[in-house]
Design a protein around this motif. Structure first.
Motif, PDB file in Angstrom:
ATOM      1  N   GLU A  66     -12.657 -19.002  34.758  1.00  0.00           N
ATOM      2  CA  GLU A  66     -12.436 -18.695  36.170  1.00  0.00           C
ATOM      3  C   GLU A  66     -12.926 -19.796  37.069  1.00  0.00           C
ATOM      4  O   GLU A  66     -14.171 -19.641  37.566  1.00  0.00           O
ATOM      5  CB  GLU A  66     -12.674 -17.441  36.689  1.00  0.00           C
ATOM      6  N   ILE A  67     -12.538 -21.055  37.076  1.00  0.00           N
ATOM      7  CA  ILE A  67     -12.890 -22.044  38.106  1.00  0.00           C
ATOM      8  C   ILE A  67     -11.722 -22.442  38.681  1.00  0.00           C
ATOM      9  O   ILE A  67     -10.616 -22.846  38.290  1.00  0.00           O
ATOM     10  CB  ILE A  67     -13.332 -23.219  37.127  1.00  0.00           C
ATOM     11  N   TYR A  68     -11.991 -22.696  39.990  1.00  0.00           N
ATOM     12  CA  TYR A  68     -11.050 -23.370  41.001  1.00  0.00           C
ATOM     13  C   TYR A  68     -11.324 -24.680  41.568  1.00  0.00           C
ATOM     14  O   TYR A  68     -12.697 -24.785  41.907  1.00  0.00           O
ATOM     15  CB  TYR A  68     -10.694 -22.313  42.110  1.00  0.00           C
ATOM     16  N   GLN A  69     -10.669 -25.487  41.089  1.00  0.00           N
ATOM     17  CA  GLN A  69     -11.235 -26.916  41.534  1.00  0.00           C
ATOM     18  C   GLN A  69     -10.134 -27.761  42.150  1.00  0.00           C
ATOM     19  O   GLN A  69      -8.878 -27.840  42.027  1.00  0.00           O
ATOM     20  CB  GLN A  69     -11.235 -27.648  39.992  1.00  0.00           C
ATOM     21  N   TRP A  70     -10.495 -27.910  43.394  1.00  0.00           N
ATOM     22  CA  TRP A  70      -9.476 -28.695  44.333  1.00  0.00           C
ATOM     23  C   TRP A  70     -10.171 -30.082  44.736  1.00  0.00           C
ATOM     24  O   TRP A  70     -11.294 -30.493  44.610  1.00  0.00           O
ATOM     25  CB  TRP A  70      -9.777 -27.831  45.794  1.00  0.00           C
ATOM     26  N   VAL A  71      -9.094 -31.077  44.932  1.00  0.00           N
ATOM     27  CA  VAL A  71      -9.433 -32.287  45.795  1.00  0.00           C
ATOM     28  C   VAL A  71      -9.183 -32.082  47.078  1.00  0.00           C
ATOM     29  O   VAL A  71      -7.910 -31.520  47.189  1.00  0.00           O
ATOM     30  CB  VAL A  71      -8.766 -33.448  44.886  1.00  0.00           C
ATOM     31  N   LEU A  72      -9.489 -32.873  47.957  1.00  0.00           N
ATOM     32  CA  LEU A  72      -8.972 -33.020  49.361  1.00  0.00           C
ATOM     33  C   LEU A  72      -8.475 -34.292  49.456  1.00  0.00           C
ATOM     34  O   LEU A  72      -8.788 -35.316  48.968  1.00  0.00           O
ATOM     35  CB  LEU A  72     -10.326 -32.958  50.138  1.00  0.00           C
ATOM     36  N   VAL A  73      -7.081 -34.156  50.086  1.00  0.00           N
ATOM     37  CA  VAL A  73      -6.378 -35.185  50.423  1.00  0.00           C
ATOM     38  C   VAL A  73      -6.064 -35.059  51.817  1.00  0.00           C
ATOM     39  O   VAL A  73      -5.887 -33.923  52.414  1.00  0.00           O
ATOM     40  CB  VAL A  73      -5.209 -35.616  49.738  1.00  0.00           C
ATOM     41  N   LEU A  74      -6.019 -36.268  52.537  1.00  0.00           N
ATOM     42  CA  LEU A  74      -5.719 -35.835  54.115  1.00  0.00           C
ATOM     43  C   LEU A  74      -4.113 -35.709  54.177  1.00  0.00           C
ATOM     44  O   LEU A  74      -3.000 -36.560  53.495  1.00  0.00           O
ATOM     45  CB  LEU A  74      -5.920 -37.298  54.632  1.00  0.00           C
ATOM     46  N   ARG A  75      -3.773 -34.679  55.111  1.00  0.00           N
ATOM     47  CA  ARG A  75      -2.203 -34.735  55.453  1.00  0.00           C
ATOM     48  C   ARG A  75      -1.393 -35.869  55.765  1.00  0.00           C
ATOM     49  O   ARG A  75      -0.432 -35.935  55.388  1.00  0.00           O
ATOM     50  CB  ARG A  75      -2.328 -33.442  56.460  1.00  0.00           C
ATOM     51  N   ASP A  76      -2.180 -36.823  56.423  1.00  0.00           N
ATOM     52  CA  ASP A  76      -1.487 -37.888  56.939  1.00  0.00           C
ATOM     53  C   ASP A  76      -1.956 -39.019  56.176  1.00  0.00           C
ATOM     54  O   ASP A  76      -1.778 -40.303  56.650  1.00  0.00           O
ATOM     55  CB  ASP A  76      -1.869 -38.081  58.511  1.00  0.00           C
ATOM     56  N   GLY A  77      -2.357 -38.966  55.029  1.00  0.00           N
ATOM     57  CA  GLY A  77      -2.883 -39.861  53.939  1.00  0.00           C
ATOM     58  C   GLY A  77      -1.906 -40.331  53.035  1.00  0.00           C
ATOM     59  O   GLY A  77      -0.797 -39.825  53.181  1.00  0.00           O
ATOM     60  N   ASP A  78      -2.375 -41.106  52.143  1.00  0.00           N
ATOM     61  CA  ASP A  78      -1.810 -41.505  50.988  1.00  0.00           C
ATOM     62  C   ASP A  78      -1.571 -40.835  49.813  1.00  0.00           C
ATOM     63  O   ASP A  78      -1.280 -41.095  48.547  1.00  0.00           O
ATOM     64  CB  ASP A  78      -2.014 -42.978  50.564  1.00  0.00           C
ATOM     65  N   GLY A  79      -2.337 -39.476  49.782  1.00  0.00           N
ATOM     66  CA  GLY A  79      -2.412 -38.520  48.684  1.00  0.00           C
ATOM     67  C   GLY A  79      -3.690 -38.834  47.995  1.00  0.00           C
ATOM     68  O   GLY A  79      -3.934 -38.136  47.109  1.00  0.00           O
ATOM     69  N   GLU A  80      -4.480 -39.877  48.269  1.00  0.00           N
ATOM     70  CA  GLU A  80      -5.746 -40.050  47.258  1.00  0.00           C
ATOM     71  C   GLU A  80      -6.919 -39.035  47.565  1.00  0.00           C
ATOM     72  O   GLU A  80      -7.065 -38.292  48.754  1.00  0.00           O
ATOM     73  CB  GLU A  80      -6.363 -41.472  47.798  1.00  0.00           C
TER      74      GLU A  80
END
Length: 185
Positions: A66-80
């Motif tokens: 049970e591990i939740y791993q998120w990356v943050l990307v900017l809503r108005d960015g390029d998805g990086e």
């Protein structure tokens, strides 16, 4: 439960993927980030550090941890990917249940506080938790501010070695009733 995408006004939290390894490597290989992390993180950061990290996390998730791993990307960015939040809701660890980092060019914009609020909603909503612990090295004022802004209550200190040479970490608890009171209009 698989890691769900979480939406906020500015950052989007999406599940970690192997495609994120190059951006993580580029942003995370930074002493200003690493110095505030436990010595469990390798330094100097290896050239394949991000790819190894992502593969290990994806393997753990696939094995049912049970591990939740998120990356943050900017809503108005390029998805990086510009940051990472991990959440281990039921794992007992001196490092707490949640950790995060944000790429240095994005500091001091409130992005991490916004993202952590979404994780708190997930923890106290779909996961049904009553509380969880979080920690930060005692001199990391920015991490402390995120905790204060997102409803954490300081409960004391724990010993945990960090790359900056410190061993004193602040321990915080995030409680359902406190969070729900703060998040209501």
């Amino acid at each position: 439960m698989l890691t769900p995408a979480l939406q906020t006004a500015r950052p989007i939290l999406r599940p970690l993927g192997l495609v994120d390894a190059p951006a993580i490597q580029r942003h995370f290989d930074n002493w200003h980030i690493i110095r505030n992390l436990s010595v469990a993180v390798p330094w100097p950061y290896p050239a394949d550090g991000a790819e190894s990290f992502v593969r290990l996390q994806l393997d753990r998730i696939a094995a049912g941890e049970e591990i939740y791993q998120w990356v943050l990307v900017l809503r108005d960015g390029d998805g990086e990917a510009i940051g990472n939040i991990h959440f281990r809701p039921r794992m007992q660890s001196s490092k707490g249940h949640r950790g995060f980092w944000l790429a240095e060019p994005y500091w001091n914009r409130g992005l991490m506080s916004e993202a952590i609020a979404a994780v708190n909603d997930f923890a106290f909503g779909p996961l049904g938790l009553d509380q969880f612990d979080v920690c930060n090295v005692a001199t990391n004022a920015a991490s402390r501010r995120v905790k204060q802004k997102t409803g954490a209550e300081f409960v004391g200190f724990v010993e945990l070695p960090h790359h900056n040479g410190e061993t004193r970490s602040e321990k915080w608890v995030v409680r359902r009733e406190t969070w729900l009171r703060r998040s209501q209009p």
